[in-house]
Structures are given as structure tokens and as C-alpha cells.
Write a protein that holds these residues in place. Structure first.
Motif, PDB file in Angstrom:
ATOM      1  N   GLY A  80       0.801  -1.219   0.000  1.00 28.79           N
ATOM      2  CA  GLY A  80       0.000   0.000   0.000  1.00 28.79           C
ATOM      3  C   GLY A  80       0.831   1.266   0.000  1.00 28.79           C
ATOM      4  N   GLN A  81       2.116   1.171  -0.388  1.00 30.87           N
ATOM      5  CA  GLN A  81       2.997   2.308  -0.216  1.00 30.87           C
ATOM      6  C   GLN A  81       2.652   3.503  -1.093  1.00 30.87           C
ATOM      7  N   ASN A  82       1.954   3.328  -2.230  1.00 32.73           N
ATOM      8  CA  ASN A  82       1.641   4.493  -3.044  1.00 32.73           C
ATOM      9  C   ASN A  82       0.238   5.027  -2.776  1.00 32.73           C
ATOM     10  N   GLN A  83      -0.407   4.529  -1.753  1.00 38.34           N
ATOM     11  CA  GLN A  83      -1.732   4.999  -1.400  1.00 38.34           C
ATOM     12  C   GLN A  83      -1.668   5.936  -0.210  1.00 38.34           C
ATOM     13  N   ASN A  93      -3.963   4.244  -8.515  1.00 37.01           N
ATOM     14  CA  ASN A  93      -2.741   3.448  -8.368  1.00 37.01           C
ATOM     15  C   ASN A  93      -2.101   3.166  -9.721  1.00 37.01           C
ATOM     16  N   LYS A  94      -2.928   2.830 -10.714  1.00 40.61           N
ATOM     17  CA  LYS A  94      -2.407   2.547 -12.053  1.00 40.61           C
ATOM     18  C   LYS A  94      -1.765   3.803 -12.642  1.00 40.61           C
ATOM     19  N   LEU A  95      -2.450   4.932 -12.535  1.00 36.42           N
ATOM     20  CA  LEU A  95      -1.919   6.181 -13.085  1.00 36.42           C
ATOM     21  C   LEU A  95      -0.625   6.601 -12.380  1.00 36.42           C
ATOM     22  N   ALA A  96      -0.559   6.374 -11.078  1.00 41.79           N
ATOM     23  CA  ALA A  96       0.592   6.814 -10.285  1.00 41.79           C
ATOM     24  C   ALA A  96       1.872   6.048 -10.624  1.00 41.79           C
ATOM     25  N   ARG A  97       1.756   4.860 -11.187  1.00 43.08           N
ATOM     26  CA  ARG A  97       2.963   4.086 -11.519  1.00 43.08           C
ATOM     27  C   ARG A  97       3.903   4.881 -12.427  1.00 43.08           C
ATOM     28  N   LYS A  98       3.304   5.589 -13.402  1.00 45.63           N
ATOM     29  CA  LYS A  98       4.112   6.421 -14.309  1.00 45.63           C
ATOM     30  C   LYS A  98       3.725   7.891 -14.204  1.00 45.63           C
ATOM     31  N   CYS A  99       2.889   8.189 -13.249  1.00 47.15           N
ATOM     32  CA  CYS A  99       2.363   9.537 -13.023  1.00 47.15           C
ATOM     33  C   CYS A  99       1.727  10.103 -14.292  1.00 47.15           C
ATOM     34  N   ASN A 100       0.915   9.280 -14.935  1.00 48.74           N
ATOM     35  CA  ASN A 100       0.172   9.664 -16.129  1.00 48.74           C
ATOM     36  C   ASN A 100      -1.221  10.130 -15.754  1.00 48.74           C
ATOM     37  N   MET A 101      -1.837  10.871 -16.660  1.00 45.24           N
ATOM     38  CA  MET A 101      -3.228  11.289 -16.459  1.00 45.24           C
ATOM     39  C   MET A 101      -4.031  10.982 -17.709  1.00 45.24           C
ATOM     40  N   TYR A 102      -4.936  10.033 -17.604  1.00 40.96           N
ATOM     41  CA  TYR A 102      -5.899   9.759 -18.663  1.00 40.96           C
ATOM     42  C   TYR A 102      -7.070   9.034 -18.032  1.00 40.96           C
ATOM     43  N   VAL A 123     -20.504   9.410  -5.069  1.00 42.39           N
ATOM     44  CA  VAL A 123     -19.115   9.703  -5.411  1.00 42.39           C
ATOM     45  C   VAL A 123     -18.212   8.829  -4.551  1.00 42.39           C
ATOM     46  N   GLY A 124     -17.069   8.506  -5.096  1.00 44.45           N
ATOM     47  CA  GLY A 124     -16.003   7.845  -4.349  1.00 44.45           C
ATOM     48  C   GLY A 124     -14.697   8.417  -4.844  1.00 44.45           C
ATOM     49  N   GLY A 125     -13.770   8.645  -3.962  1.00 45.42           N
ATOM     50  CA  GLY A 125     -12.519   9.271  -4.362  1.00 45.42           C
ATOM     51  C   GLY A 125     -11.308   8.596  -3.763  1.00 45.42           C
ATOM     52  N   ALA A 126     -10.163   8.875  -4.374  1.00 48.34           N
ATOM     53  CA  ALA A 126      -8.921   8.254  -3.919  1.00 48.34           C
ATOM     54  C   ALA A 126      -7.740   9.103  -4.365  1.00 48.34           C
ATOM     55  N   VAL A 127      -6.614   8.855  -3.752  1.00 50.24           N
ATOM     56  CA  VAL A 127      -5.362   9.508  -4.108  1.00 50.24           C
ATOM     57  C   VAL A 127      -4.250   8.473  -4.070  1.00 50.24           C
ATOM     58  N   ALA A 128      -3.287   8.633  -4.967  1.00 50.00           N
ATOM     59  CA  ALA A 128      -2.104   7.772  -4.966  1.00 50.00           C
ATOM     60  C   ALA A 128      -0.879   8.653  -5.158  1.00 50.00           C
ATOM     61  N   ASP A 129       0.186   8.289  -4.486  1.00 50.27           N
ATOM     62  CA  ASP A 129       1.442   9.023  -4.584  1.00 50.27           C
ATOM     63  C   ASP A 129       2.238   8.511  -5.774  1.00 50.27           C
ATOM     64  N   CYS A 130       2.695   9.435  -6.600  1.00 51.70           N
ATOM     65  CA  CYS A 130       3.518   9.063  -7.742  1.00 51.70           C
ATOM     66  C   CYS A 130       4.899   8.619  -7.264  1.00 51.70           C
ATOM     67  N   LYS A 131       5.501   7.751  -8.028  1.00 50.70           N
ATOM     68  CA  LYS A 131       6.790   7.167  -7.654  1.00 50.70           C
ATOM     69  C   LYS A 131       7.877   8.211  -7.426  1.00 50.70           C
ATOM     70  N   HIS A 132       7.886   9.251  -8.234  1.00 47.78           N
ATOM     71  CA  HIS A 132       8.933  10.270  -8.126  1.00 47.78           C
ATOM     72  C   HIS A 132       8.411  11.577  -7.533  1.00 47.78           C
TER      73      HIS A 132
END
Length: 172
Positions: A29-32, A71-80, A142-151
Motif C-alpha cells: 500500500g505504499q503508493n496509497q 494506483n495505475k496512473l501513479a505508476r508512471k504519473c500519467n493522467m488519462y 461519489v467515491g474518491g482516492a489519491v495515490a502518490d507518484c513514484k517520483h
């Protein structure tokens, strides 16, 4: 004496098991980061109150969906967008943000929203689509979440059900 040694080994094994399970939970859970669902709801409902639409309710199912996508987006810090069945707003910051800052950012698009002609048209979401999703009358959850990008930085996702921004329908 032998019974004490066996009991001590059982205690040591139990403690090691707890440590290993805890370590696994922390690692996976480190990027959450945790979101404050009350803060997300309050900020969404603040803007919904301004246009006279019912308050949203929190959905754990949508929050889980949002967390998986963040979590998926945060792996490469992409937005789509996920292109799923739910409405979706995404936000990225190079540092950290609060729930209120994220929703306020989406709501800042109000300046492009035509409150006199609230019918959603093709292309109208380019400037005000995040805001119109926040205030969409037919949306109830609504449901929301945040993930920390690797860098560094964060990706925030909110999902909405039913989704808004339906061409030909009024936002409210």
C-alpha cells in the motif's frame, strides 16, 4: 521445562507472523494515501448546494474503483481517463493537495459554464466538464482516492454514479 519452550516458540512464531503480515500490508500500500471521505463529500456538496441539487452520498465501491485507477496512473504519473462506466474527474499535483483543493480546482471551471443554458453539448466539457460533473443533478454517489507518484506528486481520482456530462441533458 519442555512445555515452556514449546509455548515460547509458538509466541515467537505468532509475533513473526504479525510482523510479516504488517510488513506486506505496508509494502503493497505504499503508493496509497488516505482520503478524507467527509471532506470530499463536503466540498462536492458545497458546490451542489450553490445550484440547488441534492447532496452526493459516499460509495465505497466507487472509492475502490477510483483507488485502483489512481494506483495505475501513479505508476508512471500519467493522467488519462479509465473509460469505465462511471463519471470521472482526475487531478495531478507535483506536491500534495487537500480534498478541498482538488474539488475547488475542478469547480474553478464554473467560469466557463453557462448557467442560463445548462444543456450539455458536444465539446462543452473541454472547459467546464469537471465542474459540470461535480454539480450534475442525476449523479447521486461519489467515491474518491489519491495515490502518490513514484517520483513525487499525487494523482487524485473521483468517480461518479450515475455519470454526468450526457450530451443533450441538462446538468441541473
Amino acid at each position: 521445562m519442555r512445555m515452556n519452550i514449546t509455548r515460547n516458540y509458538k509466541i515467537i512464531i505468532a509475533v513473526l507472523t504479525i510482523v510479516l503480515v504488517s510488513s506486506f500490508t505496508i509494502t503493497t500500500g505504499q503508493n496509497q494515501s488516505q482520503v478524507d471521505k467527509e471532506a470530499i463529500l463536503a466540498q462536492h456538496n458545497y458546490y451542489r448546494d450553490q445550484v440547488g441539487v441534492p447532496n452526493l452520498e459516499w460509495s465505497d465501491e466507487l472509492a475502490e474503483y477510483a483507488q485502483n485507477w489512481a494506483n495505475k496512473l501513479a505508476r508512471k504519473c500519467n493522467m488519462y481517463h479509465s473509460s469505465g462506466e462511471y463519471g470521472e474527474n482526475i487531478y495531478w499535483t507535483s506536491s500534495t493537495a487537500t480534498e478541498a483543493e482538488v474539488v475547488d480546482y475542478w469547480a474553478s471551471e464554473e467560469k466557463y459554464f453557462n448557467h442560463r443554458n445548462r444543456t450539455y453539448k458536444k465539446g462543452s466539457g473541454l472547459k467546464s466538464g469537471h465542474y459540470s460533473q461535480v454539480i450534475w443533478k442525476e449523479t447521486t454517489h461519489v467515491g474518491g482516492a489519491v495515490a502518490d507518484c513514484k517520483h513525487g506528486g499525487q494523482i487524485w481520482v473521483c468517480n461518479y454514479d450515475p455519470h454526468g456530462n450526457v450530451i443533450g441533458r441538462k446538468a441541473y
